[in-house]
Design an enzyme around this catalytic site. Structure first.
Site, short mmCIF file in Angstrom:
data_model
loop_
_atom_site.label_atom_id
_atom_site.label_comp_id
_atom_site.label_asym_id
_atom_site.label_seq_id
_atom_site.Cartn_x
_atom_site.Cartn_y
_atom_site.Cartn_z
CG ASP A 44 -0.38 -0.07 2.52
OD1 ASP A 44 0.87 -0.19 2.61
OD2 ASP A 44 -1.12 0.01 3.52
CG ASP A 83 0.56 -4.18 1.92
OD1 ASP A 83 0.80 -5.18 2.63
OD2 ASP A 83 1.31 -3.18 1.88
CD GLU A 115 0.59 -1.57 7.89
OE1 GLU A 115 0.25 -0.77 8.80
OE2 GLU A 115 1.06 -1.18 6.80
CD GLU A 182 7.96 -0.36 7.43
OE1 GLU A 182 7.04 -1.10 7.04
OE2 GLU A 182 8.14 0.81 7.03
O1 KIV Z 1 3.57 -1.12 1.60
C1 KIV Z 1 4.73 -1.56 1.54
O2 KIV Z 1 5.46 -1.35 0.56
C2 KIV Z 1 5.21 -2.34 2.66
C3 KIV Z 1 6.68 -2.62 2.72
C4 KIV Z 1 7.42 -1.40 3.04
C5 KIV Z 1 6.99 -3.74 3.64
O3 KIV Z 1 4.45 -2.72 3.49
#
Ligand code: KIV
Length: 275
Positions: A44, A83, A115, A182
């Site tokens: 995302d 995501d 997340e 992260e």
């Molecule tokens: O959205 C994204 O690109 C991510 C990565 C930074 C792990 O979640």
């Protein structure tokens, strides 16, 4: 070799490092696949690097489906993880399953990432029960940027570090096949990596993780709005693009482009018959 969630499991068992990069379009996906990267994440982060938002909060399910489907058309062997955007799963376990299903059916994702820690374990369990592999994501979780008060390293104190370790264990127990760490201190990421049987994929979490992920515009120095400490710029593609755009402008202006080799020829005799 086709990469699947089984590849991820086997890589950790064999001690082989996993590689993941983000992509949001067909052309980039094909280039990444050619490089032999294990997985592409349609992150995302597309809200920031593709759509120009300040954070990831405005990204919609339609955005994710649109980009995920485009990426999927460029892939044969690379695992495609997409995501779940903000508020597509936090609202209920039911929403989480329905929206994970849409990412698979309409976005052709082979796995989804969401997340959070213990508060999303029920959601992970339900999505996995629907036969959709889930990757967790803890530490600096950008969808919580307002709750964190900014993009900051997580897990520095005892309590916060213990919470992250517990969250990684809970995510594993809920059935996730991998977990992204992260912006956490390297030593904590090492400890988490040794404490769970699923692969840890680090971004700003040091070399001890089972794999690494980067946003491709960051590692190619194309996105300049933010420069996180954990990013290594593997090529100056942003500068090369600007230079090429400027050359194009110059050559169009001075008439050197297009040259004859870029132009289509016509029979002189036909031209002569025109009036
Ligand atoms: O959205 C994204 O690109 C991510 C990565 C930074 C792990 O979640």
């Amino acid at each position: 070799m086709k990469n699947t969630v089984v590849t991820f499991k086997e890589a950790k068992a064999k001690g082989e490092k996993l590689t993941m990069l983000t992509a949001y379009d067909y052309t980039t996906a094909k280039l990444i696949e050619e490089a032999g990267i294990n997985a592409i994440l349609v992150g995302d982060s597309l809200g920031m690097v593709m759509l120009g938002y300040e954070d990831t909060l405005s990204v919609t399910m339609e955005d994710m489906i649109h980009h995920s489907a485009a990426v999927s058309r460029g892939l044969k062997n690379t695992l495609l993880i997409t995501d779940m955007p903000f508020m597509s799963y936090q609202t209920s376990v039911y929403d989480a399953v329905v929206n994970a299903g849409r990412l698979v059916k309409e976005g052709h994702a082979q796995a989804v990432k969401l997340e959070g820690g213990k508060e999303v374990c029920e959601h992970i369990r339900a999505i996995v029960k629907a036969s959709i592999p889930v990757c967790g994501h803890i530490g600096l979780t950008p969808q919580s940027v307002n709750a964190f008060g900014g993009f900051k390293v997580q897990g520095k104190g005892v309590e916060a570090a213990q919470r992250l370790l517990d969250e990684a264990r809970a995510i594993e127990e809920a059935g996730a096949f991998a977990v992204v760490l992260e912006c956490v201190p390297k030593a904590l990421a090492d400890k988490i990596t040794q404490s769970v049987s699923i692969p840890t994929i680090g971004i700003g979490a040091g070399a001890g993780c089972d794999g690494q992920v980067l946003v491709y515009q960051d590692m190619l120095a194309m996105y300049q709005d933010m420069a996180p400490k954990f990013v290594k710029q593997f090529a100056q593609v942003g500068k090369q693009m600007t230079a090429a755009f400027a050359d194009y402008k110059k050559e169009v202006s001075d008439g050197t482009f297009p040259a004859m080799e870029h132009s289509f020829k016509m029979d002189e005799e036909i031209l002569g018959r025109l009036y």
